[in-house]
Design an enzyme around this catalytic site. Sequence first.
Site, PDB file in Angstrom:
ATOM      1  N   ASP A   1      -7.186 -64.338  16.594  1.00 53.71           N
ATOM      2  CA  ASP A   1      -8.003 -64.503  17.789  1.00 53.71           C
ATOM      3  C   ASP A   1      -8.604 -65.907  17.709  1.00 53.71           C
ATOM      4  O   ASP A   1      -9.254 -66.250  16.725  1.00 53.71           O
ATOM      5  CB  ASP A   1      -9.122 -63.450  17.763  1.00 53.71           C
ATOM      6  CG  ASP A   1      -9.600 -63.067  19.146  1.00 53.71           C
ATOM      7  OD1 ASP A   1      -9.751 -63.968  19.975  1.00 53.71           O
ATOM      8  OD2 ASP A   1      -9.843 -61.874  19.366  1.00 53.71           O
TER       9      ASP A   1
ATOM     10  N   ASP B   1      -9.323 -66.504  23.358  1.00 44.48           N
ATOM     11  CA  ASP B   1     -10.526 -65.975  23.989  1.00 44.48           C
ATOM     12  C   ASP B   1     -10.915 -66.800  25.226  1.00 44.48           C
ATOM     13  O   ASP B   1     -10.899 -68.035  25.173  1.00 44.48           O
ATOM     14  CB  ASP B   1     -11.655 -66.047  22.954  1.00 44.48           C
ATOM     15  CG  ASP B   1     -12.887 -65.295  23.379  1.00 44.48           C
ATOM     16  OD1 ASP B   1     -12.812 -64.064  23.527  1.00 44.48           O
ATOM     17  OD2 ASP B   1     -13.949 -65.937  23.560  1.00 44.48           O
TER      18      ASP B   1
ATOM     19  N   HIS C   1     -12.140 -54.185  22.475  1.00 40.60           N
ATOM     20  CA  HIS C   1     -13.472 -54.146  21.858  1.00 40.60           C
ATOM     21  C   HIS C   1     -14.594 -54.453  22.847  1.00 40.60           C
ATOM     22  O   HIS C   1     -15.758 -54.427  22.467  1.00 40.60           O
ATOM     23  CB  HIS C   1     -13.496 -55.145  20.702  1.00 40.60           C
ATOM     24  CG  HIS C   1     -13.305 -56.552  21.190  1.00 40.60           C
ATOM     25  ND1 HIS C   1     -12.111 -56.984  21.745  1.00 40.60           N
ATOM     26  CD2 HIS C   1     -14.143 -57.609  21.244  1.00 40.60           C
ATOM     27  CE1 HIS C   1     -12.237 -58.236  22.108  1.00 40.60           C
ATOM     28  NE2 HIS C   1     -13.455 -58.648  21.817  1.00 40.60           N
ATOM     29  N   ASP C   2     -14.264 -54.803  24.081  1.00 37.78           N
ATOM     30  CA  ASP C   2     -15.292 -55.162  25.066  1.00 37.78           C
ATOM     31  C   ASP C   2     -15.550 -54.070  26.094  1.00 37.78           C
ATOM     32  O   ASP C   2     -16.361 -54.270  27.000  1.00 37.78           O
ATOM     33  CB  ASP C   2     -14.865 -56.413  25.847  1.00 37.78           C
ATOM     34  CG  ASP C   2     -14.906 -57.680  25.011  1.00 37.78           C
ATOM     35  OD1 ASP C   2     -15.664 -57.710  24.028  1.00 37.78           O
ATOM     36  OD2 ASP C   2     -14.179 -58.625  25.356  1.00 37.78           O
TER      37      ASP C   2
HETATM   38  O1  ISL Z   1     -17.339 -57.997  27.636  1.00 35.22           O
HETATM   39  C1  ISL Z   1     -17.205 -58.204  28.811  1.00 35.22           C
HETATM   40  C2  ISL Z   1     -17.587 -57.191  29.777  1.00 35.22           C
HETATM   41  O2  ISL Z   1     -18.046 -56.091  29.111  1.00 35.22           O
HETATM   42  C3  ISL Z   1     -16.554 -59.404  29.311  1.00 35.22           C
HETATM   43  O3  ISL Z   1     -17.248 -59.968  30.363  1.00 35.22           O
HETATM   44  C4  ISL Z   1     -16.362 -60.402  28.189  1.00 35.22           C
HETATM   45  O4  ISL Z   1     -17.544 -61.058  27.907  1.00 35.22           O
HETATM   46  C5  ISL Z   1     -15.338 -61.411  28.581  1.00 35.22           C
HETATM   47  O5  ISL Z   1     -14.169 -60.720  28.876  1.00 35.22           O
HETATM   48  C6  ISL Z   1     -15.072 -62.378  27.462  1.00 35.22           C
HETATM   49  O6  ISL Z   1     -14.804 -61.712  26.273  1.00 35.22           O
HETATM   50  C7  ISL Z   1     -14.455 -62.454  25.137  1.00 35.22           C
HETATM   51  O7  ISL Z   1     -15.327 -63.531  24.901  1.00 35.22           O
HETATM   52  C8  ISL Z   1     -16.678 -63.230  24.579  1.00 35.22           C
HETATM   53  C9  ISL Z   1     -16.798 -62.161  23.491  1.00 35.22           C
HETATM   54  O8  ISL Z   1     -18.112 -61.682  23.426  1.00 35.22           O
HETATM   55  C10 ISL Z   1     -15.850 -61.000  23.734  1.00 35.22           C
HETATM   56  O9  ISL Z   1     -15.923 -60.081  22.668  1.00 35.22           O
HETATM   57  C11 ISL Z   1     -14.479 -61.570  23.904  1.00 35.22           C
HETATM   58  O10 ISL Z   1     -13.472 -60.599  23.994  1.00 35.22           O
HETATM   59  C12 ISL Z   1     -17.317 -64.511  24.126  1.00 35.22           C
HETATM   60  O11 ISL Z   1     -16.547 -65.112  23.130  1.00 35.22           O
END
Ligand code: ISL
Length: 553
Positions: A98, A199, A328-329
């Site tokens: 990642d 990301d 994970h989000d």
């Molecule tokens: O998590 C979200 C909604 O619940 C999304 O808006 C998320 O923040 C977005 O998709 C970006 O996610 C990625 O970048 C973020 C990180 O916190 C997330 O875990 C990652 O998957 C910042 O690096």
Amino acid sequence: MNKTWWKEGIVYQIYPRSYKDTTGNGVGDIYGIIEKLDYLKSLGVDIIWLCPVYQSPNDDNGYDISDYRAISEDFGGSDAFDKLLKGMHKRGLKLVMDLVLNHSSDEHEWFKASRLSKDNPYRDYYFWKPSKDENPPNNWLSFFSGSAWKKDELTDEYFLHLFTKKQPDLNWENPKVRQEIHDIVEFWCKKGVDGFRMDVISLISKQLDFPDSPCPKDYGNTIKNYYANGPRIHEYLNELNKKVLSKYDIMTVGEGPGIDLNNGLDYVDERRNELNMIFHFDHMFIDNGPGGKYDPIDVALPKFKKVFTDWDEKLKGKGWGSIFLGNHDFSRMVSRFGNDKDYHLESAKLLAMLLLTMRGTSYIYQGDEIGMTNVAYPSIEDYNDVETLGSWNDAKARGENMDAFLKLVHRQSRDNARTPMQWNSSKNAGFSEGNPWLKVNPNYNSINVEAQINNPNSILNFYKTMIRFRKENSVMVYGDYKCLYPEDNNLFIYKRWDEKSSYIILLNFSNKPQALKTNPLNLNQSELLISNLEEGKFKSTLLPWEAQLRKLI
Ligand code: ISL
């Protein structure tokens, strides 16, 4: 289309912090993943995507990197990583890292130098701006809470952070930053990794006049119109591809808030040489109301089906898709799109069938293969996620009813997907001997790997069946797709076919039996190959959450 390993392979996503702890400190680690490699191999997946394992102060669990070449000591350091890579390659598994390149940690050396003075050589590695009439430079809000700008007292200027204050956005306009990034990507390619999940790659090019958003609280539109798909995005991706990625046999998948049907193909069109795949969120943000995820709305099935159908149509023959229902989000897919109460087994298997019978690369998120569900912690104190806590504080400041908001947190928190992996029914679900960094889901006694591994009727074994089927039948990967009865409110029925064979997939997304109004495609003459219920003959009614995969003869 060209045939390649990353189109045919099945990806399994690991959130290392929650997978398996071998040291007893309550945090999962790389040695824990190494312990589970045979499990992963037996599942049948081919590619492992590891959420960030780099050195990080963990303000956002690794999505804030302070050294892009170092592996976090909490996770076992670079020795552990080298052993993992070797162990995976020995088993024929590929490793996808990642990469978080839109922002670094504020504890990265670049940022530490950048903030020192306005003329520091690293100043332009980030976006610094003076205040505007005593206010931040514009009205943008961070994804997590509050303004996207933080004033730094040292130089009395603001820096941009689209995520937390500890995640300053990198300035890709600066050729030196791009060179650093190319070097980092090359470093990992040379180490032998097999690909990258990038990301928030859709955010790397900024609108340099930083215009105010007319409605900053309308997150969806603000992201689309102001944060994402900036003017130089494709130039940057093309350059990265040309200078580094194209020299290696690796896969890339870009993550992208703000990516939609109008712009998605530009990222993955095979003639453009940018990325191999993207994650769009059209089905994942589908229940977000005008106020975002904590303002959820009901969604009818036709809208959900349309996302899959439209994207398949858009990419067909030109670029490659990613099929996922959780990560994970987001909340757990069985709690979100299935029924984790009355039809847990059936709906988890139905979703597995969907995930593994669509065109595009399938991505399985850890724990979904055993039907892990959302958690409902009794107190906000039990939550860890920076986004959940930020939204909680915002709601409190707005004077909302916090009991009601806790219910929304139960439904929407990212921690739903981050509870420790449930390996068995011993202490802490077999995840850790210590005190887990996030409490285990109390349902681990009934939902765990050990309970399912030898049960032929389990979700886990259903995944294995579906994975095997997909790998043995390339029509599931490359074959054509057509959604039948797109307007049906309860059934998702589609066909997959190539010049040799045709299949039909019948999914009842409801708690009620559903009569098939018309007998689609003479199902009497079809052969049932896989079902999530123990039955055989074709009936004209599908039971609640019934899923069937049939071969048309
Ligand atoms: O998590 C979200 C909604 O619940 C999304 O808006 C998320 O923040 C977005 O998709 C970006 O996610 C990625 O970048 C973020 C990180 O916190 C997330 O875990 C990652 O998957 C910042 O690096």
